[in-house]
Structures are given as structure tokens and as C-alpha cells.
Design a protein around this motif. Structure first.
Motif, PDB file in Angstrom:
ATOM      1  N   PRO A   1      11.962 -36.397   1.952  1.00  0.00           N
ATOM      2  CA  PRO A   1      12.330 -35.777   3.240  1.00  0.00           C
ATOM      3  C   PRO A   1      13.375 -34.916   3.225  1.00  0.00           C
ATOM      4  CG  PRO A   1      13.101 -38.279   3.068  1.00  0.00           C
ATOM      5  CD  PRO A   1      11.989 -37.736   1.898  1.00  0.00           C
ATOM      6  N   VAL A   2      13.469 -34.152   3.886  1.00  0.00           N
ATOM      7  CA  VAL A   2      15.039 -33.295   4.315  1.00  0.00           C
ATOM      8  C   VAL A   2      16.173 -34.258   4.373  1.00  0.00           C
ATOM      9  CG1 VAL A   2      16.054 -31.326   5.277  1.00  0.00           C
ATOM     10  CG2 VAL A   2      13.694 -30.951   4.689  1.00  0.00           C
ATOM     11  N   ALA A   3      15.978 -35.227   5.331  1.00  0.00           N
ATOM     12  CA  ALA A   3      16.915 -36.035   5.827  1.00  0.00           C
ATOM     13  C   ALA A   3      16.299 -37.431   6.401  1.00  0.00           C
ATOM     14  CB  ALA A   3      17.561 -35.340   7.124  1.00  0.00           C
ATOM     15  N   VAL A   4      17.320 -38.335   6.432  1.00  0.00           N
ATOM     16  CA  VAL A   4      16.760 -39.764   6.655  1.00  0.00           C
ATOM     17  C   VAL A   4      17.718 -40.043   8.008  1.00  0.00           C
ATOM     18  CG1 VAL A   4      16.162 -41.990   6.197  1.00  0.00           C
ATOM     19  CG2 VAL A   4      15.637 -40.179   4.545  1.00  0.00           C
ATOM     20  N   ALA A   5      17.349 -40.376   9.020  1.00  0.00           N
ATOM     21  CA  ALA A   5      18.369 -40.903  10.055  1.00  0.00           C
ATOM     22  C   ALA A   5      18.229 -42.184  10.129  1.00  0.00           C
ATOM     23  CB  ALA A   5      18.054 -40.130  11.379  1.00  0.00           C
ATOM     24  N   LEU A   6      19.268 -42.982  10.152  1.00  0.00           N
ATOM     25  CA  LEU A   6      19.117 -44.485  10.172  1.00  0.00           C
ATOM     26  C   LEU A   6      20.065 -44.945  11.671  1.00  0.00           C
ATOM     27  CD1 LEU A   6      19.864 -45.243   6.545  1.00  0.00           C
ATOM     28  CD2 LEU A   6      17.727 -45.347   7.480  1.00  0.00           C
ATOM     29  N   TRP A   7      19.426 -45.629  12.266  1.00  0.00           N
ATOM     30  CA  TRP A   7      19.872 -45.974  13.496  1.00  0.00           C
ATOM     31  C   TRP A   7      20.532 -47.385  13.169  1.00  0.00           C
ATOM     32  CZ3 TRP A   7      21.666 -44.065  17.801  1.00  0.00           C
ATOM     33  CH2 TRP A   7      22.194 -44.870  18.689  1.00  0.00           C
ATOM     34  N   SER A   8      21.999 -47.758  13.761  1.00  0.00           N
ATOM     35  CA  SER A   8      22.418 -49.071  13.884  1.00  0.00           C
ATOM     36  C   SER A   8      23.172 -49.058  15.305  1.00  0.00           C
ATOM     37  CB  SER A   8      23.443 -49.305  12.662  1.00  0.00           C
ATOM     38  OG  SER A   8      24.117 -50.509  12.773  1.00  0.00           O
ATOM     39  N   GLN A   9      22.865 -50.038  16.060  1.00  0.00           N
ATOM     40  CA  GLN A   9      23.464 -50.232  17.277  1.00  0.00           C
ATOM     41  C   GLN A   9      24.773 -51.074  16.914  1.00  0.00           C
ATOM     42  OE1 GLN A   9      21.992 -49.083  20.162  1.00  0.00           O
ATOM     43  NE2 GLN A   9      23.602 -49.914  21.525  1.00  0.00           N
ATOM     44  N   ALA A  10      24.814 -51.787  16.196  1.00  0.00           N
ATOM     45  CA  ALA A  10      26.123 -52.761  16.119  1.00  0.00           C
ATOM     46  C   ALA A  10      26.639 -52.818  14.864  1.00  0.00           C
ATOM     47  CB  ALA A  10      25.721 -54.074  16.755  1.00  0.00           C
ATOM     48  N   ARG A  11      27.829 -53.292  14.427  1.00  0.00           N
ATOM     49  CA  ARG A  11      28.334 -53.201  13.132  1.00  0.00           C
ATOM     50  C   ARG A  11      27.600 -54.435  12.402  1.00  0.00           C
ATOM     51  NH1 ARG A  11      34.924 -52.135  13.221  1.00  0.00           N
ATOM     52  NH2 ARG A  11      34.692 -50.088  14.336  1.00  0.00           N
ATOM     53  N   SER A  12      27.113 -55.426  13.044  1.00  0.00           N
ATOM     54  CA  SER A  12      26.436 -56.520  12.153  1.00  0.00           C
ATOM     55  C   SER A  12      25.114 -56.168  11.615  1.00  0.00           C
ATOM     56  CB  SER A  12      26.267 -57.714  13.320  1.00  0.00           C
ATOM     57  OG  SER A  12      25.474 -57.301  14.383  1.00  0.00           O
ATOM     58  N   THR A  13      24.493 -54.843  12.149  1.00  0.00           N
ATOM     59  CA  THR A  13      23.223 -54.430  11.645  1.00  0.00           C
ATOM     60  C   THR A  13      23.495 -53.065  10.520  1.00  0.00           C
ATOM     61  OG1 THR A  13      22.864 -52.911  13.354  1.00  0.00           O
ATOM     62  CG2 THR A  13      22.208 -55.241  13.691  1.00  0.00           C
ATOM     63  N   ALA A  14      24.627 -52.611  10.566  1.00  0.00           N
ATOM     64  CA  ALA A  14      24.874 -51.538   9.677  1.00  0.00           C
ATOM     65  C   ALA A  14      24.826 -51.770   8.329  1.00  0.00           C
ATOM     66  CB  ALA A  14      26.243 -50.865   9.852  1.00  0.00           C
ATOM     67  N   HIS A  15      23.785 -51.311   7.602  1.00  0.00           N
ATOM     68  CA  HIS A  15      23.337 -51.676   6.131  1.00  0.00           C
ATOM     69  C   HIS A  15      23.845 -50.530   5.196  1.00  0.00           C
ATOM     70  CE1 HIS A  15      21.499 -52.890   2.650  1.00  0.00           C
ATOM     71  NE2 HIS A  15      20.584 -53.903   3.245  1.00  0.00           N
ATOM     72  N   HIS A  16      25.273 -50.316   4.895  1.00  0.00           N
ATOM     73  CA  HIS A  16      25.712 -49.229   3.972  1.00  0.00           C
ATOM     74  C   HIS A  16      25.255 -49.211   2.620  1.00  0.00           C
ATOM     75  CE1 HIS A  16      28.977 -48.450   7.020  1.00  0.00           C
ATOM     76  NE2 HIS A  16      28.796 -49.828   7.502  1.00  0.00           N
ATOM     77  N   ALA A  17      24.890 -50.270   2.326  1.00  0.00           N
ATOM     78  CA  ALA A  17      24.257 -50.116   0.758  1.00  0.00           C
ATOM     79  C   ALA A  17      22.956 -49.395   0.846  1.00  0.00           C
ATOM     80  CB  ALA A  17      24.156 -51.801   0.420  1.00  0.00           C
ATOM     81  N   LEU A  18      22.113 -49.634   2.023  1.00  0.00           N
ATOM     82  CA  LEU A  18      20.672 -49.277   2.101  1.00  0.00           C
ATOM     83  C   LEU A  18      21.102 -47.665   2.191  1.00  0.00           C
ATOM     84  CD1 LEU A  18      17.988 -49.211   2.394  1.00  0.00           C
ATOM     85  CD2 LEU A  18      18.139 -49.764   4.558  1.00  0.00           C
ATOM     86  N   ALA A  19      21.915 -47.234   2.815  1.00  0.00           N
ATOM     87  CA  ALA A  19      22.076 -45.845   3.303  1.00  0.00           C
ATOM     88  C   ALA A  19      22.490 -45.098   2.065  1.00  0.00           C
ATOM     89  CB  ALA A  19      23.385 -45.740   4.228  1.00  0.00           C
ATOM     90  N   GLN A  20      23.490 -45.510   1.232  1.00  0.00           N
ATOM     91  CA  GLN A  20      24.052 -45.030   0.095  1.00  0.00           C
ATOM     92  C   GLN A  20      22.919 -44.836  -0.915  1.00  0.00           C
ATOM     93  OE1 GLN A  20      27.509 -47.062  -1.658  1.00  0.00           O
ATOM     94  NE2 GLN A  20      28.331 -47.113   0.623  1.00  0.00           N
ATOM     95  N   HIS A  21      21.773 -46.059  -1.017  1.00  0.00           N
ATOM     96  CA  HIS A  21      20.664 -46.058  -1.961  1.00  0.00           C
ATOM     97  C   HIS A  21      19.903 -44.965  -1.313  1.00  0.00           C
ATOM     98  CE1 HIS A  21      17.271 -47.347  -4.519  1.00  0.00           C
ATOM     99  NE2 HIS A  21      16.594 -47.284  -3.301  1.00  0.00           N
ATOM    100  N   VAL A  22      19.665 -44.607  -0.227  1.00  0.00           N
ATOM    101  CA  VAL A  22      18.618 -43.574   0.005  1.00  0.00           C
ATOM    102  C   VAL A  22      19.137 -42.229  -0.067  1.00  0.00           C
ATOM    103  CG1 VAL A  22      17.853 -42.623   2.412  1.00  0.00           C
ATOM    104  CG2 VAL A  22      17.552 -45.139   2.179  1.00  0.00           C
TER     105      VAL A  22
END
Length: 360
Positions: free
Chosen positions: A282-303
Motif C-alpha cells: 500500500p501507499v499508506a496504512v491508516a491505523l485507528w486507535s480510540q484510546a491510549r490503552s489500545t494504541a500499538h506503537h510497536a505495530l505501527a513501527q513494524h508496518v
């Protein structure tokens, strides 16, 4: 149109009320009911306009609208329609009597100097229970007029009216304004009502969410969808995130602009997202997180570190951190953190070498 501009629109309606009265369609939009419902109330219970224009067209004066607001309030609280109609009709009668008394007092005051100079009592005000958005309605605070009609329809569980109102607000104001100034405030009001009422109104939230989702998926592209060899934008919620409506709004906006996208929805497992990225490039990947408890920073960096293409010309996807859950952490290179739907749409559109449409 911004929220602050609502006052001017309301003022226009008020002028129409005074001079000619509102049409049935205009009243239906204001109250969040279907025109068929208003006509049915008129035929069955006599809850119609006090006077009719030539040709028997219904024109609703301010007193008639106040009567209908009372009818909506009572039926939404569970009062049978016939009983609610009797109470609503008495409300209009009382308001009419007060108006007549006020007019007579004015005539007497103009003819009597002593009476004219004496202090006059203020005009009666409707009780708080009869104000729009009160009683068993939603806590809407200072929002657009369209929110009040939408909230009334949601509390009554009136699905057909929700469909009509949502289609109209998108058609009248465009997707971004409809989402940010009407849909989101009403959804937040439902959430506040649910949290403060001991798990009541869950059915209201579910019904409203479903119809908002339906309206977003019905947004038509601005023109013919162009066939493109460009890879798509992937839209996904992080693994622990269930809130999909903001991503659905983003998907609808991309569809309007002809930007190819793939929507994966709620709680996408990390392995599944990684596989989708590898397969589509993909050109871009939009990852939605509603709350800080669900934010997955390691996954975002991996992508963001994923690469694809031929050796020597490999590319990486742009990762868009969408939603409030990503707040409080620095944005890494190759990532975007938009401040809202319009900014997200503009950023993704630019990745395809196109200028965003003018704000209108």
C-alpha cells in the motif's frame, strides 16, 4: 458551515415561522421525525396546524411547532400517542391564550399613559422540559440544529427518519461537515447519556451507530471511479480496537475523492495486517486507535519499516496514526498524525499526486 453559523440559519427559520409558517418537511427535519408521521398525527389525533394556507397545505406557526415538540417529548418518554396528543394540544391552547392576553395588554397600554409607564411582567417561558434536547432527549449542549433532529429520531428508535436525516445532512453540507459537526456530536451525546443513566440507552447508541455506518457507506464518489494502477490505502483498527466509525468516515471520504482504499475494520490481528501489507504494497496504512490503552506503537513501527518492490527501488508505506489513542508520543519519520477527517483526507490525497479539493 461552522457551528457558530448555526445561529444565522436558525434566524432565517424564525423569520419564516413569523411570516408564513414552516412547511411540513422543514418541521420534520427540525424535530427529527418523518413528514409521514406529522401527517398521521394530524389525521389521527388532530395534532395539526391551527390554520392552513390556501390549497390546504400545512403551514406550521411557532405555537404549532411548540405543540409538536411537546408531542415528541411525551411519545419519546413512553406516553401513548393519543394521551400525548391531548397534552400537546392543551399546550398550544395555553400558549395561544397567553399570546392573546399579551396582545390585549399591549393595546390597553398604548391607550393608557399610566399603564404604559408601569412595569410589565415578562412573557411566559416554556418550561425546561419543553425545550429542545431536554427531558428524555440527549445532552446536546451547543451544537448544530441538525443534531437535535437526529437525536430525537435516535431516542424514538425511528430508523427511517434517521436514514432520511443523515442523507440530507450529507447532501446539504458535505461529508466532512456532516461527520464533524452533526454525526460525531450526536454520537458523543448518546455516549454521555448511556454513561450517566445506568446502562440505559444502549439500544439508542447501537441503532444510531448502525444508521451512521449505513449513511457513510452510501456516500457516492464525486465522479466516475478511475481505474488506477496505484496501490491502495489500507484502513484498519489496531488489534484491541473495536471503534470503526471514524475509519468508515475516512473510507467514505477517500471514495468521494477517487482514492483506492481497502477497509479491514475492527480489531485486525497484527499477523493479518502484516499479511495484507505484504500482499498489497500500500501507499499508506491508516491505523485507528480510540484510546491510549489500545494504541500499538510497536505495530505501527513494524508496518512503517515494511518494504516492497524491486531491489534498488524499494518503497515503504506511509503510516497514518489516526485517532486520539496515539496522542502523547512523538511521531516517527514516515508517519502522519492528522488532526481531523479533512486533514487526513488531504494528506492521503497528496500521496497520489493530486491536490485536495478546495474547502467549500
Amino acid at each position: 458551515m461552522s457551528v457558530s453559523e448555526t445561529g444565522s440559519a436558525t434566524g432565517s427559520d424564525a423569520g419564516s415561522d413569523t411570516e408564513h409558517g414552516l412547511t411540513t418537511g422543514a418541521v420534520a427535519r427540525r424535530l427529527g421525525v418523518s413528514p409521514t408521521t406529522l401527517r398521521s398525527w394530524d389525521r389521527r389525533y388532530g395534532v395539526g396546524p391551527a390554520t392552513r394556507a390556501e390549497g390546504r397545505h400545512r403551514r406550521w406557526a411557532p405555537g404549532d411547532v411548540a405543540m409538536l415538540e411537546e408531542m415528541c417529548r411525551l411519545t419519546a418518554s413512553g406516553v401513548p400517542p393519543a394521551e400525548a396528543a391531548r397534552s400537546a394540544l392543551s399546550t398550544r391552547s395555553a400558549l395561544s391564550t397567553r399570546s392573546d392576553l399579551t396582545a390585549r395588554s399591549d393595546l390597553t397600554a398604548r391607550s393608557d399613559l399610566a399603564a404604559r409607564s408601569a412595569p410589565r411582567a415578562p412573557l411566559p417561558r416554556a418550561s425546561a422540559a419543553r425545550q429542545p434536547g431536554s427531558g428524555n432527549g440527549l445532552p446536546l449542549r451547543d451544537v448544530r440544529l441538525e443534531c437535535r433532529g437526529l437525536s430525537r429520531a435516535a431516542v424514538r428508535l425511528d430508523g427511517p427518519a434517521l436514514d432520511v436525516l443523515l442523507r440530507e445532512v450529507v447532501a446539504d453540507h458535505g461529508l466532512v461537515t456532516a461527520w464533524e459537526e452533526v454525526m460525531v456530536p450526536t454520537l458523543h451525546a448518546v455516549g454521555r447519556k448511556w454513561e450517566s443513566s445506568g446502562d440505559r440507552y444502549v439500544e439508542v447508541e447501537h441503532l444510531l451507530s448502525w444508521h451512521v455506518s449505513t449513511a457513510l457507506r452510501q456516500v457516492a464518489p464525486a465522479g466516475p471511479v478511475a481505474v488506477t494502477s496505484m496501490p491502495p490505502v489500507l484502513l484498519a483498527c489496531v488489534p484491541a480496537e473495536q471503534h470503526t466509525l471514524p475509519l468508515e468516515a475516512l473510507a467514505a471520504g477517500l471514495a468521494e475523492r477517487g482514492v483506492p482504499a481497502r477497509m479491514f475494520g475492527a480489531a485486525v490481528p497484527a499477523e493479518a495486517l502484516d499479511a495484507a501489507v505484504r500482499r498489497t504494497g500500500p501507499v499508506a496504512v491508516a491505523l485507528w486507535s480510540q484510546a491510549r490503552s489500545t494504541a500499538h506503537h510497536a505495530l505501527a513501527q513494524h508496518v512503517a519499516a515494511r518494504s516492497f518492490g524491486v531491489r534498488g527501488a524499494r518503497t515503504h508505506p506511509v503510516v497514518m496514526l489516526a485517532g486520539p489513542g496515539w496522542a502523547g508520543r512523538p511521531v516517527h519519520p514516515g508517519m502522519l498524525r492528522p488532526g481531523g477527517l479533512r486533514e487526513a483526507l488531504d494528506s492521503l490525497t497528496r500521496l497520489f499526486g493530486e491536490s485536495p479539493p478546495p474547502v467549500g
